[in-house]
Motif scaffolding. Sequence first.
Motif, short mmCIF file in Angstrom:
data_model
loop_
_atom_site.label_atom_id
_atom_site.label_comp_id
_atom_site.label_asym_id
_atom_site.label_seq_id
_atom_site.Cartn_x
_atom_site.Cartn_y
_atom_site.Cartn_z
N HIS A 1 41.40 43.80 89.90
CA HIS A 1 40.13 44.09 89.22
C HIS A 1 40.22 45.42 88.48
CE1 HIS A 1 35.81 44.40 88.52
NE2 HIS A 1 35.92 45.66 88.94
N THR A 2 40.78 46.44 89.14
CA THR A 2 40.88 47.76 88.52
C THR A 2 41.80 47.75 87.32
OG1 THR A 2 40.49 48.82 90.66
CG2 THR A 2 41.49 50.18 88.96
N ARG B 1 36.91 37.35 81.05
CA ARG B 1 35.95 38.43 80.80
C ARG B 1 35.67 38.60 79.30
NH1 ARG B 1 36.58 43.78 84.21
NH2 ARG B 1 34.63 44.09 83.06
N GLU C 1 28.72 50.37 78.66
CA GLU C 1 29.74 51.35 78.27
C GLU C 1 29.77 51.52 76.75
OE1 GLU C 1 32.43 54.26 79.01
OE2 GLU C 1 31.47 53.04 80.56
N ARG D 1 42.05 36.51 84.17
CA ARG D 1 40.80 37.28 84.33
C ARG D 1 40.42 37.98 83.03
NH1 ARG D 1 40.50 40.33 90.19
NH2 ARG D 1 41.33 38.65 91.48
N GLU E 1 28.58 40.57 81.47
CA GLU E 1 29.49 41.72 81.38
C GLU E 1 28.66 42.96 81.05
OE1 GLU E 1 32.57 42.22 82.05
OE2 GLU E 1 33.10 40.14 82.54
N ASP F 1 40.12 45.87 84.44
CA ASP F 1 39.06 46.70 83.85
C ASP F 1 39.65 47.77 82.94
OD1 ASP F 1 36.62 49.03 84.61
OD2 ASP F 1 36.10 47.00 83.98
N ALA G 1 28.28 45.76 82.50
CA ALA G 1 28.96 47.06 82.62
C ALA G 1 29.67 47.43 81.32
CB ALA G 1 29.95 47.04 83.78
N LEU G 2 30.32 46.45 80.70
CA LEU G 2 30.99 46.72 79.43
C LEU G 2 29.96 46.97 78.32
CD1 LEU G 2 33.98 44.19 79.28
CD2 LEU G 2 34.09 46.67 79.52
N ASP H 1 38.52 53.11 76.89
CA ASP H 1 39.22 53.77 77.99
C ASP H 1 38.79 55.23 78.09
OD1 ASP H 1 40.68 53.49 75.49
OD2 ASP H 1 42.14 54.88 76.35
N LEU I 1 41.11 46.06 79.76
CA LEU I 1 40.06 45.63 78.83
C LEU I 1 39.46 46.82 78.08
CD1 LEU I 1 37.95 42.87 80.61
CD2 LEU I 1 39.07 42.70 78.38
N LYS I 2 39.23 47.92 78.79
CA LYS I 2 38.64 49.09 78.14
C LYS I 2 39.59 49.66 77.09
CE LYS I 2 35.45 50.49 81.79
NZ LYS I 2 35.09 51.53 82.79
#
Length: 206
Positions: A15-16, A67, A84, A63, A78, A19, A80-81, A29, A22-23
């Motif tokens: 997951h980390t 996403r 962001e 994944r 999504e 994430d 959280a994204l 990032d 993706l960022k």
Amino acid sequence: VSTVVLASAGTGKTHTLVDAWLKALLGLDEVDARDPERSTAKPAETLLAITFTEKAAAEMRSRIERRLARLRFTPGEEQALVDEFAAQGKAVPDAAVLDAARRSIARAPIGTFHAMCGRVLREHALAAGLDPGFRLLEPDEEQRLLAELAEAVIVDALVQEGAKEGGVVRELVARVPLRGLYEQRGLTEALVALHGSLAERGLSPS
């Protein structure tokens, strides 16, 4: 930016990594976010992600694709994204950009350590003195060859000891079978396991 994640099984490494990947792909990032001039989307081909097994690499790629699809079709999933992007004063990429990003995942260097090393060696095969057509051993092939080599080492040690009294290898073979049967480990399997344990610790079998 290079990121290494060290954690036990089930603690959220994949997951980390997903994430962070993706960022970076979307220009979110954290390192680049501190410098707005550098906070730009990265091509998937430039984002290397390495894990230990083919299964884990496939799961990571899957994944990422899921996403991006959610961000494209159901952005509420999504959040959280989305938040962001808002925090950095950016708009969520439009459908065309996200569709292009999804297609680019197939070209992303997401794989295993041995696959990455194989790729580097093929690109520099001449410098490494290798045939560029080499292939990586499958796990079962590796175990078979290791077992054959371990058995040859034991037999060679027996020959070198000869018939002299108190030979250590001869005593071991007298107590432990050369090859195991079912779940019982033999001397060959024990030697292979010892080799693997030493290799994991970065120690030379010699």
